[in-house]
Structures are given as C-alpha cells and as structure tokens.
Design a protein around this motif. Structure first.
Motif, short mmCIF file in Angstrom:
data_model
loop_
_atom_site.label_atom_id
_atom_site.label_comp_id
_atom_site.label_asym_id
_atom_site.label_seq_id
_atom_site.Cartn_x
_atom_site.Cartn_y
_atom_site.Cartn_z
N LEU A 244 10.11 -18.28 -2.43
CA LEU A 244 11.27 -18.63 -3.26
C LEU A 244 12.27 -19.49 -2.50
O LEU A 244 12.95 -20.33 -3.10
N ILE A 245 12.38 -19.29 -1.21
CA ILE A 245 13.25 -20.16 -0.41
C ILE A 245 12.74 -21.61 -0.51
O ILE A 245 13.52 -22.55 -0.70
N ASP A 246 11.43 -21.77 -0.43
CA ASP A 246 10.84 -23.11 -0.59
C ASP A 246 11.03 -23.61 -2.02
O ASP A 246 11.30 -24.80 -2.24
N GLY A 247 10.87 -22.71 -3.00
CA GLY A 247 11.05 -23.09 -4.40
C GLY A 247 12.47 -23.53 -4.69
O GLY A 247 12.71 -24.51 -5.41
N ASN A 248 13.45 -22.84 -4.13
CA ASN A 248 14.84 -23.23 -4.29
C ASN A 248 15.12 -24.60 -3.68
O ASN A 248 15.85 -25.42 -4.25
N ARG A 249 14.54 -24.83 -2.50
CA ARG A 249 14.72 -26.12 -1.83
C ARG A 249 14.18 -27.25 -2.71
O ARG A 249 14.79 -28.31 -2.84
N TYR A 250 13.03 -27.00 -3.32
CA TYR A 250 12.43 -28.00 -4.21
C TYR A 250 13.35 -28.31 -5.38
O TYR A 250 13.60 -29.48 -5.72
N CYS A 251 13.89 -27.27 -6.03
CA CYS A 251 14.75 -27.46 -7.20
C CYS A 251 16.05 -28.17 -6.84
O CYS A 251 16.59 -28.93 -7.64
#
Length: 336
Positions: A244-251
């Motif tokens: 999710l940390i990576d997913g947040n960075r993407y968004c």
C-alpha cells in the motif's frame, strides 16, 4: 439496486477479476513460491480505493507474495461488516464505523490510515421540495446511511444551522439507493459523499442544490480487520502495508494514470473527484488525529442516543501499530 448500478457493479467486478489475474501472472512469471491469498473488502464506489487498485494492478501485492482479491462494496461500513463476519480478511473503511464497532465492543483492529480527504462530503437537495438554504432542511426527509461518515456530517451540519437531529426525518438508505430515492421524491435531500453527490446534482439540473461541508469533517480511510485475524497474521499485514505504501506513491506521483485506473472501476458519471484529486492525501500512517477523532465521534454518538451513554473508550486498544512500526517507523506518530 438500479439496472445502471448493477451494470456498473458487474463491470467493476470483471475489471477487478482481470486485475487479480494479471497480478497472479506477474508473480508467477518473475517470482518463486506460492502467493498468500488475501481478500480485501473495499469501497469501490469511493476514490480511496486508488492505492488498493494500484497495489494490485502494478504488481505491488504480488511482489510482496500476496494474491489479493478485491471484494467490492458500496460503503466502508459494508466492507467492515464483511471483514468482521469472516467474508473478507481485511477491509478499507472510514473512522465512523470503527467508532461504532468499538462502542459495541466488537473486537476490531486498525493497522493504518492510508488516505485522507477534506472535501468529499455534502448534502444535495431538491429545490422543488423547498430545499433552498441550509436552514430549509428543517422538517424535510433526508436520506442518509446510518453509522457512516455521512450520518456524522449531517448531524454536524444541522448543528451549525442550530437544528437538532429530530428537526429532520432521517431516511435510512444504502449509498446506491440515494439517486433513486431523491429522483423519485421519496426524500427531499441526501447526505453523502463524492462521487454520488455530483452525479446527483447533474441529474437534478437546475432543480438541485448542494450544501458543502468541507470544514466539518476530514475523512480518514483505514485498513482494518477483526482483532483475531490481525493478531495471527502480523507478517501478512506487514506485506500488505509495504504494498500500500507503493500504491499510495503511485496514486500521488502518477495522477493521470491513477485517475484512469480509478475511473475505470468507479464509473460514477461524475468527474468531480478528478477535480478534487490534488486535495487528496495518499499516505500510510497512524497518528494522534485518528484517536482524537474517534473520541469526539463517540461523544457525538452518545449525545445523539446512537450508542448507550457511558465512558469514552480508550481507542488506543483498537490500534495495532506494530506492523506499520516494523515497516515504516516514522509513519507511526500516535502517542503510545
């Protein structure tokens, strides 16, 4: 559920299934070992799903060894119920349903907040039903999903107008029922969140009016599970948080691609959420503001007889900060 809502739900389910298959292929093509299955109940009618979708579509879950299945729901409250009833492992949900669960002594555990928004709530009404100014809500029928952030915002908004909850007739509706009830005239207004509100306003045209509640409530979306599951799956939680940390960075860093991905599932008929995108905060953490908010909301619930009167619970007991502390120590700022 309307035919249009059913079609959108079916399309979303098909897309989510395709994303899950793509993640499985990504992992099997480049990583060894079996994936750990994880069912994540998610409000796929709200933009907070972006980091979850990104973690699945971009292969972040698979990279952590997780085969994530996104279970779609139309509210965080429904998603939380799925996790607590064992139909999902974890859920994404705002703080209000968590507060009610704790007050009802349901063993629920928050492991992180991963999304915040300040301008997503409001009230839409029909002018031909006499809803023209905020004070005109007195005596009107207002649709609301009980036990959700829309319920809290409605009460706070009424209080600002020097109105009591009893001054309106609250009609309990699911979010997907807002449009039909308001367009048929079964209610005079609805309290909800984007993208439902803007879509409704467009359908009403000149007959619609919207009251913003921007400064009344900041919605924090959280990763939550039953206490037993979180306690027994600490390694799984750590993997999820990394993804999710990576997913947040993407968004946050790829807004155009993230909006295209989110819009394909959201299918709301409204672009208001795109306009609000720069105001969204995509970040994983656990901070004191969450505890303060839960305490304030519990006082509201007791004062409005939505929960038995009593002592405000120690909500710190409903947080497990250890997984996030192991993954991103600086992200845990709650006093513990």
């Amino acid at each position: 559920m309307t035919k249009q809502t059913a079609r959108r739900a079916a399309a979303a389910l098909a897309l989510l299934a395709g994303l899950g298959a793509a993640a499985w292929w990504w992992h099997s093509a480049g990583a060894a070992g079996p994936l750990e299955p994880l069912i994540l109940a998610t409000n796929t009618s709200y933009v907070a799903m972006c980091p979850v979708l990104a973690a699945q579509q971009q292969g972040y879950f698979a990279r952590q060894g997780i085969a994530a299945q996104i279970q779609p729901h139309t509210s965080g409250k429904a998603a939380l119920q799925a996790a607590l009833q064992g139909r999902a492992h974890l859920a994404t949900v705002a703080d209000i349903p968590i507060m009610f669960a704790v007050l009802e002594q349901v063993p629920v555990t928050v492991v992180a907040t991963y999304f915040r928004a300040e301008r997503d709530h409001g009230i839409v009404g029909r002018k031909d039903h006499g809803v023209t100014l905020p004070a005109s809500l007195k005596g009107k029928r207002v649709g609301v999903t009980p036990g959700t952030s829309s319920h809290f915002v409605l009460n706070a908004f009424l209080n600002r107008q020097h109105l009591a909850a009893a001054d309106v007739a609250m009609v309990h509706l699911k979010p997907e029922e807002f449009a039909g009830a308001l367009l048929r005239g079964d209610v005079d207004a609805v309290s909800g969140w984007e993208p439902y509100l803007d879509a409704l306003l467009k359908q009403l045209g000149r007959n619609g009016v919207m009251f913003d509640t921007d400064d009344l409530y900041e919605i924090p979306y959280n990763i939550v599970g039953a206490h037993g599951y979180v306690r027994d799956h600490q390694d799984t939680i750590r993997k999820l948080l990394r993804a999710l940390i990576d997913g947040n960075r993407y968004c946050a860093e790829q807004p155009q691609a993230a909006q295209a991905m989110t819009g394909a599932v959201l299918q709301s008929g409204s672009d208001k959420w795109r306009e609000l995108w720069p105001t969204y905060r995509f970040a994983v953490g656990l901070d004191q503001a969450l505890l303060v908010g839960l305490e304030d909301q519990s006082r509201w619930a007791m004062a409005n007889r939505l929960a038995p009167a009593g002592k405000v619970p120690n909500f710190l007991g409903a947080l497990d900060y250890q997984p996030l502390k192991a993954v991103a120590p600086a992200a845990v700022t709650v006093i513990h």
